[in-house]
Design an enzyme around this catalytic site. Structure first.
Site, PDB file in Angstrom:
ATOM      1  N   LYS A  13     -52.717  10.188   9.367  1.00 22.93           N
ATOM      2  CA  LYS A  13     -53.104  11.479   8.797  1.00 22.93           C
ATOM      3  C   LYS A  13     -52.753  11.565   7.301  1.00 22.93           C
ATOM      4  O   LYS A  13     -53.549  12.015   6.501  1.00 22.93           O
ATOM      5  CB  LYS A  13     -52.406  12.633   9.546  1.00 22.93           C
ATOM      6  CG  LYS A  13     -52.668  12.647  11.040  1.00 22.93           C
ATOM      7  CD  LYS A  13     -51.948  13.792  11.743  1.00 22.93           C
ATOM      8  CE  LYS A  13     -50.465  13.851  11.545  1.00 22.93           C
ATOM      9  NZ  LYS A  13     -49.606  13.034  12.361  1.00 22.93           N
ATOM     10  N   ARG A 128     -42.824   1.130   7.972  1.00 24.69           N
ATOM     11  CA  ARG A 128     -43.263   1.957   6.843  1.00 24.69           C
ATOM     12  C   ARG A 128     -42.152   2.085   5.798  1.00 24.69           C
ATOM     13  O   ARG A 128     -40.976   2.180   6.124  1.00 24.69           O
ATOM     14  CB  ARG A 128     -43.636   3.343   7.381  1.00 24.69           C
ATOM     15  CG  ARG A 128     -43.966   4.353   6.318  1.00 24.69           C
ATOM     16  CD  ARG A 128     -44.787   5.484   6.851  1.00 24.69           C
ATOM     17  NE  ARG A 128     -44.015   6.443   7.622  1.00 24.69           N
ATOM     18  CZ  ARG A 128     -44.532   7.569   8.128  1.00 24.69           C
ATOM     19  NH1 ARG A 128     -45.817   7.841   7.986  1.00 24.69           N
ATOM     20  NH2 ARG A 128     -43.781   8.396   8.800  1.00 24.69           N
ATOM     21  N   ARG A 161     -37.852   6.149   5.832  1.00 24.65           N
ATOM     22  CA  ARG A 161     -37.518   7.511   6.254  1.00 24.65           C
ATOM     23  C   ARG A 161     -36.560   7.425   7.434  1.00 24.65           C
ATOM     24  O   ARG A 161     -36.748   6.598   8.322  1.00 24.65           O
ATOM     25  CB  ARG A 161     -38.798   8.240   6.689  1.00 24.65           C
ATOM     26  CG  ARG A 161     -39.544   8.863   5.542  1.00 24.65           C
ATOM     27  CD  ARG A 161     -40.912   9.371   5.917  1.00 24.65           C
ATOM     28  NE  ARG A 161     -41.018  10.149   7.147  1.00 24.65           N
ATOM     29  CZ  ARG A 161     -42.157  10.715   7.556  1.00 24.65           C
ATOM     30  NH1 ARG A 161     -43.260  10.606   6.842  1.00 24.65           N
ATOM     31  NH2 ARG A 161     -42.196  11.389   8.684  1.00 24.65           N
TER      32      ARG A 161
HETATM   33  P1  ADP Z   1     -45.002  12.680  11.294  1.00 23.51           P
HETATM   34  O1  ADP Z   1     -45.117  11.308  10.719  1.00 23.51           O
HETATM   35  O2  ADP Z   1     -44.006  12.774  12.428  1.00 23.51           O
HETATM   36  O3  ADP Z   1     -46.342  13.296  11.594  1.00 23.51           O
HETATM   37  P2  ADP Z   1     -44.493  14.666   9.232  1.00 23.51           P
HETATM   38  O4  ADP Z   1     -44.273  14.134   7.881  1.00 23.51           O
HETATM   39  O5  ADP Z   1     -45.766  15.396   9.512  1.00 23.51           O
HETATM   40  O6  ADP Z   1     -44.251  13.453  10.202  1.00 23.51           O
HETATM   41  O7  ADP Z   1     -43.286  15.647   9.640  1.00 23.51           O
HETATM   42  C1  ADP Z   1     -41.949  15.234   9.552  1.00 23.51           C
HETATM   43  C2  ADP Z   1     -41.051  16.204  10.292  1.00 23.51           C
HETATM   44  O8  ADP Z   1     -41.148  17.533   9.721  1.00 23.51           O
HETATM   45  C3  ADP Z   1     -41.364  16.411  11.771  1.00 23.51           C
HETATM   46  O9  ADP Z   1     -40.831  15.403  12.603  1.00 23.51           O
HETATM   47  C4  ADP Z   1     -40.702  17.784  12.000  1.00 23.51           C
HETATM   48  O10 ADP Z   1     -39.290  17.686  12.115  1.00 23.51           O
HETATM   49  C5  ADP Z   1     -41.006  18.534  10.726  1.00 23.51           C
HETATM   50  N1  ADP Z   1     -42.292  19.280  10.872  1.00 23.51           N
HETATM   51  C6  ADP Z   1     -43.427  19.050  10.170  1.00 23.51           C
HETATM   52  N2  ADP Z   1     -44.408  19.883  10.581  1.00 23.51           N
HETATM   53  C7  ADP Z   1     -43.867  20.639  11.576  1.00 23.51           C
HETATM   54  C8  ADP Z   1     -44.386  21.656  12.431  1.00 23.51           C
HETATM   55  N3  ADP Z   1     -45.656  22.069  12.345  1.00 23.51           N
HETATM   56  N4  ADP Z   1     -43.539  22.193  13.351  1.00 23.51           N
HETATM   57  C9  ADP Z   1     -42.275  21.816  13.458  1.00 23.51           C
HETATM   58  N5  ADP Z   1     -41.734  20.845  12.703  1.00 23.51           N
HETATM   59  C10 ADP Z   1     -42.519  20.262  11.764  1.00 23.51           C
END
Ligand code: ADP
Length: 213
Positions: A13, A128, A161
Site C-alpha cells: 500500500k 524491509r 522498523r
Molecule cells: P502496516 O505496515 O502495519 O500497514 P502502518 O504504517 O499502516 O503499518 O501502521 C503502523 C502502525 O500504526 C499500526 O501497526 C498501528 O499500530 C498504527 N495504526 C495505523 N493506522 C491505524 C488505524 N487505522 N487504527 C489503529 N492503529 C493504526
C-alpha cells in the site's frame, strides 16, 4: 476522490501510494506515517502511542480517528485525489469515516484491496529497511540502496522498523486477520471492491487501479 487502500501490512500500500503521488497527482494520507512522525518528534501523542505501535498493536479508535480526520481536513476532498492508507482498519473506524463524509456530502469513494499471501508478507516485512529521515522504503532482498544502510536520497541511516521484527510482524498479521480482514466482506457487499494482486509489479497494479476508478 478518496481511494481507501486496504490490505495486510506489507501488501504494498505504501509503495504504490508513493508512486501514485509522484506520477499521478495523488495526495497520500497514511495514519501509520503520521503516528511514526509523532513518535520521532516526541509529541505527547507520540509518547502515548510509541509502545503500542512498536509492539505491532493497534492504536485506539478514538485517537486514530482524530488523527485521520485532522489529516483529511487539510485537503479539498471534492477536487483533490486522496489515498487513505491504513484507515479504516476495523468496521467501527469505517463507520466514523462514513458518517463524517456524509456530513460533508462527499460520495466519491473507492476501496482497493491489496491481496497477497502470508509467506510473501513475512519475507517482505522482515527484510524491509526505511530511511530514518525521509521514510523512503528499501528492501534487503529486492530493493537495495546504492550504499549499504544509507538512503539514496539524503544519505541518512536506514533502519528496521521495530514493528517489522519477526515477533511483532506476527502480532500485526493476527490483528489484521481478526479485526481488519472483515472489512473486505463489508466493502464487497457495500460497494464494488477493487482487488489488486500485491505481488504484481507496481506499474500493473497502478494501471489496474487507474482503469477501475
Ligand atoms: P502496516 O505496515 O502495519 O500497514 P502502518 O504504517 O499502516 O503499518 O501502521 C503502523 C502502525 O500504526 C499500526 O501497526 C498501528 O499500530 C498504527 N495504526 C495505523 N493506522 C491505524 C488505524 N487505522 N487504527 C489503529 N492503529 C493504526
Amino acid at each position: 476522490m478518496i481511494l481507501i487502500f486496504l490490505g495486510p501490512p506489507g501488501s504494498g500500500k505504501g509503495t504504490i501510494s508513493e508512486k501514485m503521488v509522484q506520477n499521478h497527482n495523488f495526495k497520500h494520507i497514511s495514519t501509520g506515517d503520521i503516528f511514526r512522525k509523532t513518535i520521532s518528534n516526541g509529541t505527547p501523542l507520540g509518547i502515548k502511542v510509541k509502545q503500542i505501535i512498536n509492539s505491532g498493536n493497534l492504536v485506539d479508535d478514538k485517537t486514530t480517528w482524530e488523527v485521520a480526520k485532522d489529516a483529511l481536513e487539510k485537503f479539498d476532498l471534492n477536487s483533490e485525489n486522496i489515498i487513505l492508507d491504513g484507515y479504516p482498519r476495523n468496521i467501527d473506524q469505517s463507520f466514523f469515516l462514513e458518517k463524517w463524509l456524509k456530513e460533508q456530502s462527499i460520495t466519491n469513494l473507492k476501496e482497493i484491496y491489496f491481496e497477497i499471501s502470508k509467506d510473501v508478507i513475512i519475507k517482505r516485512l522482515t527484510s524491509r529497511m526505511v530511511c530514518d529521515k525521509c521514510g523512503r522504503t528499501y528492501n534487503k532482498l529486492t530493493l537495495k540502496p546504492k550504499i549499504e544502510w544509507k538512503c539514496d536520497d539524503d544519505n541518512s541511516e536506514l533502519i528496521q522498523r521495530k514493528d517489522d521484527r519477526e515477533e511483532n510482524v506476527k502480532v500485526r498479521l493476527e490483528t489484521y486477520e481478526k479485526v481488519t480482514a472483515p472489512l473486505i466482506k463489508y466493502f464487497t457487499q457495500k460497494n464494488n471492491l477493487i482487488v489488486v494482486k500485491g505481488d504484481d509489479d507496481a506499474e500493473s497494479i497502478i494501471s489496474k487501479i487507474l482503469k477501475s476508478i
